[in-house]
Design an enzyme around this catalytic site. Structure first.
Site, PDB file in Angstrom:
ATOM      1  N   HIS A 126       0.821  -1.234   0.000  1.00  0.00           N
ATOM      2  CA  HIS A 126       0.000   0.000   0.000  1.00  0.00           C
ATOM      3  C   HIS A 126       0.846   1.272   0.000  1.00  0.00           C
ATOM      4  CE1 HIS A 126      -3.680  -2.184   0.386  1.00  0.00           C
ATOM      5  NE2 HIS A 126      -3.370  -2.718   1.555  1.00  0.00           N
ATOM      6  N   ASP A 163      -3.144 -10.488  -2.449  1.00  0.00           N
ATOM      7  CA  ASP A 163      -3.700  -9.966  -1.197  1.00  0.00           C
ATOM      8  C   ASP A 163      -5.164  -9.571  -1.443  1.00  0.00           C
ATOM      9  OD1 ASP A 163      -2.381  -8.569   1.529  1.00  0.00           O
ATOM     10  OD2 ASP A 163      -4.165  -7.515   0.812  1.00  0.00           O
ATOM     11  N   HIS A 165      -6.569  -6.961  -0.596  1.00  0.00           N
ATOM     12  CA  HIS A 165      -6.616  -5.522  -0.886  1.00  0.00           C
ATOM     13  C   HIS A 165      -5.756  -5.217  -2.107  1.00  0.00           C
ATOM     14  CE1 HIS A 165      -7.082  -5.975   3.566  1.00  0.00           C
ATOM     15  NE2 HIS A 165      -8.173  -5.301   3.267  1.00  0.00           N
ATOM     16  N   ASP A 244      -4.867 -12.514   3.287  1.00  0.00           N
ATOM     17  CA  ASP A 244      -6.107 -12.026   3.904  1.00  0.00           C
ATOM     18  C   ASP A 244      -7.334 -12.227   3.015  1.00  0.00           C
ATOM     19  OD1 ASP A 244      -5.034 -10.188   2.196  1.00  0.00           O
ATOM     20  OD2 ASP A 244      -4.948  -8.542   3.636  1.00  0.00           O
TER      21      ASP A 244
HETATM   22 ZN   LIG Z   1      -4.354  -6.868   2.679  1.00  0.00          ZN
END
Ligand SMILES: [Zn+2]
Length: 307
Positions: A126, A163, A165, A244
């Site tokens: 991120h 992931d 995200h 995740d």
């Molecule tokens: Zn994540």
């Protein structure tokens, strides 16, 4: 050749406080899981080293790097953004996590190991060029990719990010860089709510609706990524390995299981075998249910090491 497992105890000293999901216990859970398996003898354990600042400067501006060093408090915690906190041991862990990613590239490109897994934290995908975000400070996978391109002289690499995200930082850094193909699957809509609309030719987004299971994940990944990877012919595959998207993870709503991580790891290894002499570097990103994280990482590493 053994799979390298690169880590450092100091990565567990970075602590964002009670109840924070990106907790020091994550690395402990992974190591505990491996203790009882025969994987222990099949891995080459390597101590992470702090990253060379020149490797970080290929991705992040010098002012950003300096600001982070200056921000680190001697006691207590400060917020860098809504989710990301810094305390006295944070930058040590940040530099080890990025250093491990660079070491992994060196070991794999030298032919010492066919692949490597970095069991490090904080995660990185991120972190944008000049912005901490989502528990991330330095973008580890981007630092590894640029090291492979600009230090080792590779011409093409691919970053695979599974992931839950989207890796907005990685997209921010490599959007429109034809040397780097970024293939990313993620829950949508979901955090970070940015960069998922990238129309750059080198960014392949695979959004998945909440509740999507392995069968959807596999079908979408195959149809979105395989052709692109074959056309790109990457000389090294890098993985932003977040776990995740597991069905038991508290932060995501996808329904992947260990076998899906085995499947995607094998798919990446097959591409690597065809175009990249089998070279794969994987860096831990998310994964917040300790049990699911540990068993998913085990499945991932087992596959990397050839089971
Ligand atoms: Zn994540």
């Amino acid at each position: 050749m053994k799979t390298a497992f690169i880590s450092h105890d100091d990565c567990s000293h970075h602590d964002m406080g009670y109840g924070h999901p990106e907790s020091p216990a994550r690395l402990g859970a992974i190591l505990n899981q491996l203790q009882d398996t025969r994987l222990m003898q099949d891995l080459e354990f390597v101590r992470a080293e702090s990253v060379d600042p020149s490797a970080v400067r290929r991705v992040h501006p010098a002012t950003y790097i300096q600001q982070l060093d200056l921000l680190q408090p001697e006691k207590g915690r400060i917020m860098c953004d809504g989710d990301t906190l810094m305390m006295k041991d944070t930058m040590r862990a940040v530099k080890l996590a990025a250093g491990a990613a660079v070491q992994a590239v060196d070991m794999v490109l030298s032919g010492q190991n066919s692949n490597a897994f970095c069991a490090t934290r904080p995660p990185g995908h991120h972190a944008e060029r000049n912005k901490t975000m989502g528990f991330c400070f330095y973008n580890n996978i981007a630092i590894a990719a640029k090291h492979a391109l600009e230090f080792h002289g590779l011409e093409r690499v691919a970053i695979i990010d599974f992931d839950v995200h989207q890796g907005n930082g990685t997209v921010d850094i490599f959007e429109n860089d034809p040397r780097v193909l970024v293939c990313s699957s993620f829950q949508h809509p979901c955090y970070p709510y940015s960069h998922h609309m990238s129309y750059a030719e080198n960014i392949i987004n695979t959004p998945l609706a909440a509740g999507a299971q392995g069968v959807h994940f596999r079908a979408n990944v195959e149809s979105d990524w395989l052709n692109k990877l074959q056309n790109h012919r990457p000389q090294l595959l890098l993985i932003s390995a977040g776990f995740d998207a597991h069905k038991d993870d508290p932060l995501g709503e996808l329904e992947l299981v260990e076998d899906d991580y085995r499947w995607v790891t094998r798919m990446i290894m097959d591409v690597a075998k065809t175009y990249a002499r089998g070279r794969v570097v994987s860096c831990l990103e998310g994964g917040y249910n300790l049990k699911a994280l540990a068993s998913s990482v085990e499945a991932h590493i087992q596959t990397l090491s050839g089971y």
